[in-house]
Motif scaffolding. Structure first.
Motif, PDB file in Angstrom:
ATOM      1  N   LYS A 102      -2.408  14.266  -0.709  1.00  0.00           N
ATOM      2  CA  LYS A 102      -3.964  14.871  -0.606  1.00  0.00           C
ATOM      3  C   LYS A 102      -3.846  15.806   0.630  1.00  0.00           C
ATOM      4  O   LYS A 102      -4.314  16.944   0.843  1.00  0.00           O
ATOM      5  N   GLN A 103      -3.257  15.436   1.689  1.00  0.00           N
ATOM      6  CA  GLN A 103      -3.280  16.373   3.124  1.00  0.00           C
ATOM      7  C   GLN A 103      -2.532  17.540   2.776  1.00  0.00           C
ATOM      8  O   GLN A 103      -2.804  18.397   3.366  1.00  0.00           O
ATOM      9  N   VAL A 104      -1.404  17.587   2.198  1.00  0.00           N
ATOM     10  CA  VAL A 104      -0.514  18.580   1.908  1.00  0.00           C
ATOM     11  C   VAL A 104      -1.387  19.679   1.156  1.00  0.00           C
ATOM     12  O   VAL A 104      -1.446  20.826   1.398  1.00  0.00           O
ATOM     13  N   LEU A 105      -1.894  18.985  -0.046  1.00  0.00           N
ATOM     14  CA  LEU A 105      -2.775  19.951  -0.821  1.00  0.00           C
ATOM     15  C   LEU A 105      -4.021  20.339  -0.270  1.00  0.00           C
ATOM     16  O   LEU A 105      -4.284  21.468  -0.710  1.00  0.00           O
ATOM     17  N   ALA A 106      -4.541  19.741   0.536  1.00  0.00           N
ATOM     18  CA  ALA A 106      -5.850  20.224   1.276  1.00  0.00           C
ATOM     19  C   ALA A 106      -5.551  21.387   2.052  1.00  0.00           C
ATOM     20  O   ALA A 106      -6.634  22.139   2.330  1.00  0.00           O
TER      21      ALA A 106
ATOM     22  N   ALA B  84      -3.322  14.466  -9.393  1.00  0.00           N
ATOM     23  CA  ALA B  84      -3.842  15.576 -10.200  1.00  0.00           C
ATOM     24  C   ALA B  84      -5.284  15.501 -10.314  1.00  0.00           C
ATOM     25  O   ALA B  84      -5.962  16.667 -10.205  1.00  0.00           O
ATOM     26  N   LEU B  85      -5.680  14.325 -10.948  1.00  0.00           N
ATOM     27  CA  LEU B  85      -7.262  14.254 -11.217  1.00  0.00           C
ATOM     28  C   LEU B  85      -8.108  14.376  -9.808  1.00  0.00           C
ATOM     29  O   LEU B  85      -9.160  14.457  -9.899  1.00  0.00           O
ATOM     30  N   GLU B  86      -7.703  13.489  -8.886  1.00  0.00           N
ATOM     31  CA  GLU B  86      -8.354  13.402  -7.793  1.00  0.00           C
ATOM     32  C   GLU B  86      -8.476  14.693  -7.024  1.00  0.00           C
ATOM     33  O   GLU B  86      -9.558  14.930  -6.206  1.00  0.00           O
ATOM     34  N   THR B  87      -7.546  15.358  -7.000  1.00  0.00           N
ATOM     35  CA  THR B  87      -7.438  16.831  -6.217  1.00  0.00           C
ATOM     36  C   THR B  87      -7.899  18.135  -7.140  1.00  0.00           C
ATOM     37  O   THR B  87      -8.539  19.102  -6.550  1.00  0.00           O
ATOM     38  N   GLY B  88      -7.677  17.961  -8.255  1.00  0.00           N
ATOM     39  CA  GLY B  88      -8.243  18.972  -9.444  1.00  0.00           C
ATOM     40  C   GLY B  88      -7.229  20.137  -9.342  1.00  0.00           C
ATOM     41  O   GLY B  88      -7.550  21.327  -9.757  1.00  0.00           O
ATOM     42  N   VAL B  89      -5.919  19.935  -8.665  1.00  0.00           N
ATOM     43  CA  VAL B  89      -4.960  20.952  -8.409  1.00  0.00           C
ATOM     44  C   VAL B  89      -4.104  20.837  -9.768  1.00  0.00           C
ATOM     45  O   VAL B  89      -3.739  19.892 -10.374  1.00  0.00           O
TER      46      VAL B  89
ATOM     47  N   ASN C  68       0.551  -1.390  -0.134  1.00  0.00           N
ATOM     48  CA  ASN C  68      -0.060   0.011  -0.018  1.00  0.00           C
ATOM     49  C   ASN C  68       0.996   1.239  -0.040  1.00  0.00           C
ATOM     50  O   ASN C  68       0.345   2.252   0.476  1.00  0.00           O
ATOM     51  N   ALA C  69       2.100   1.149  -0.282  1.00  0.00           N
ATOM     52  CA  ALA C  69       2.932   2.331  -0.390  1.00  0.00           C
ATOM     53  C   ALA C  69       2.406   3.469  -1.327  1.00  0.00           C
ATOM     54  O   ALA C  69       2.577   4.491  -0.894  1.00  0.00           O
ATOM     55  N   ALA C  70       1.852   3.103  -2.407  1.00  0.00           N
ATOM     56  CA  ALA C  70       1.494   4.265  -3.386  1.00  0.00           C
ATOM     57  C   ALA C  70       0.250   4.913  -2.880  1.00  0.00           C
ATOM     58  O   ALA C  70       0.047   6.031  -2.936  1.00  0.00           O
ATOM     59  N   GLU C  71      -0.649   4.315  -2.112  1.00  0.00           N
ATOM     60  CA  GLU C  71      -1.918   4.589  -1.528  1.00  0.00           C
ATOM     61  C   GLU C  71      -1.337   5.651  -0.306  1.00  0.00           C
ATOM     62  O   GLU C  71      -2.000   6.597  -0.160  1.00  0.00           O
ATOM     63  N   GLY C  72      -0.403   5.115   0.527  1.00  0.00           N
ATOM     64  CA  GLY C  72      -0.066   6.162   1.427  1.00  0.00           C
ATOM     65  C   GLY C  72       0.654   7.392   1.119  1.00  0.00           C
ATOM     66  O   GLY C  72       0.369   8.290   1.552  1.00  0.00           O
ATOM     67  N   ALA C  73       1.426   7.140  -0.010  1.00  0.00           N
ATOM     68  CA  ALA C  73       1.889   8.366  -0.682  1.00  0.00           C
ATOM     69  C   ALA C  73       1.027   9.390  -1.043  1.00  0.00           C
ATOM     70  O   ALA C  73       0.958  10.493  -0.902  1.00  0.00           O
ATOM     71  N   LEU C  74      -0.075   8.758  -1.673  1.00  0.00           N
ATOM     72  CA  LEU C  74      -1.141   9.437  -2.240  1.00  0.00           C
ATOM     73  C   LEU C  74      -1.997  10.292  -1.162  1.00  0.00           C
ATOM     74  O   LEU C  74      -2.306  11.253  -1.267  1.00  0.00           O
ATOM     75  N   LEU C  75      -2.267   9.552   0.086  1.00  0.00           N
ATOM     76  CA  LEU C  75      -2.937   9.942   1.163  1.00  0.00           C
ATOM     77  C   LEU C  75      -2.070  11.275   1.633  1.00  0.00           C
ATOM     78  O   LEU C  75      -2.846  12.364   2.058  1.00  0.00           O
ATOM     79  N   SER C  76      -0.832  11.102   1.888  1.00  0.00           N
ATOM     80  CA  SER C  76      -0.187  12.011   2.370  1.00  0.00           C
ATOM     81  C   SER C  76      -0.149  13.384   1.381  1.00  0.00           C
ATOM     82  O   SER C  76      -0.119  14.607   1.914  1.00  0.00           O
TER      83      SER C  76
END
Length: 242
Positions: free
Chosen positions: A105-109, A139-144, A95-103
């Motif tokens: 998203k938190q930064v971008l949020a 990029a697609l999930e956050t829209g940034v 789940n490394a990729a998912e963990g990186a994605l979650l981290s």
């Protein structure tokens, strides 16, 4: 606070005086709001020089080993990396990729800048390798917006396999923000993810001037090591025969 202490007092001024890094098209990076900085990856020094050229904080994900090493050295290392904007991620698990994605998203949020290396690992020969689709999904999930970045010369400052090379002036080039809102809701389409990733990598290639190789960097490294090993073995057999 430690991030700004390192950047403006402890480490940043030293790097600026010694290496005098240059930056081009800084106005492509927004002064406020979230954005993804997608960069090529030539050296471990990339994460030092790219943020040094910006007035805003940039966060990256880093190997969890940097944060959980034992002893006094491990304590200093953990606080240095955490304070300098690095986010620990266990890259060994499924789940490394998912963990990186979650981290990310938190930064971008929080409205901040998130730095990512789409190649996934450093280039071993200075060429630009195929990007992984995590940057497109983010990029697609956050829209940034995604800002392509080219770091140039860091592989001379700190070549692969060495702690230090020679002093030159590294350069950082920032491309125009890429908007992928036209693909909204299509983050699970692997063809779209590949298309978006390739568009990002093309812009990085254009900025950096690197030769592009349509192969993952990790695979290329393995192949290079195998060829080197075979060459040494062949050389050894030739010496025995002579």
């Amino acid at each position: 606070m430690f991030y700004w202490f390192l950047k403006f007092i402890a480490l940043g001024p030293i790097l600026r005086v010694i290496f005098r890094p240059t930056a081009q098209d800084l106005d492509n990076v927004p002064e406020t709001g979230p954005a993804i900085l997608a960069s090529n990856h030539l050296s471990y020094a990339d994460w030092l020089f790219m943020p040094l050229t910006l007035s805003r904080r940039v966060s990256f994900v880093a190997k969890a080993e940097y944060f959980n090493s034992p002893g006094l050295k491990g304590w200093f290392q953990k606080h240095f990396f955490r304070g300098s904007g690095q986010i620990p991620i266990d890259r060994s698990g499924a789940n490394a990729a998912e963990g990186a994605l979650l981290s990310a998203k938190q930064v971008l949020a929080r409205g901040e800048l998130f730095g990512i290396y789409p190649e996934g690992t450093r280039s071993h020969d200075g060429r630009l390798y195929r990007g992984k689709t995590g940057v497109a999904r983010l990029a697609l999930e956050t829209g940034v917006p995604v800002i392509p970045v080219a770091v140039i010369g860091t592989d001379v400052v700190a070549p692969p396999g060495k702690k230090f090379g020679r002093i030159i002036r590294p350069a950082v080039r920032y491309g125009k923000p890429l908007d992928f809102s036209r693909y909204e809701g299509m983050e699970n389409d692997r063809y779209i993810l590949r298309s978006v990733t390739d568009e990002i990598m093309y812009e990085i290639m254009r900025l950096s001037g690197q030769e592009y190789v349509d192969l993952y960097a990790a695979r290329a490294k393995e192949e290079s090591k195998r060829l080197e090993k075979d060459a040494k073995a062949a050389e050894g057999e030739t010496k025995k025969a002579s």
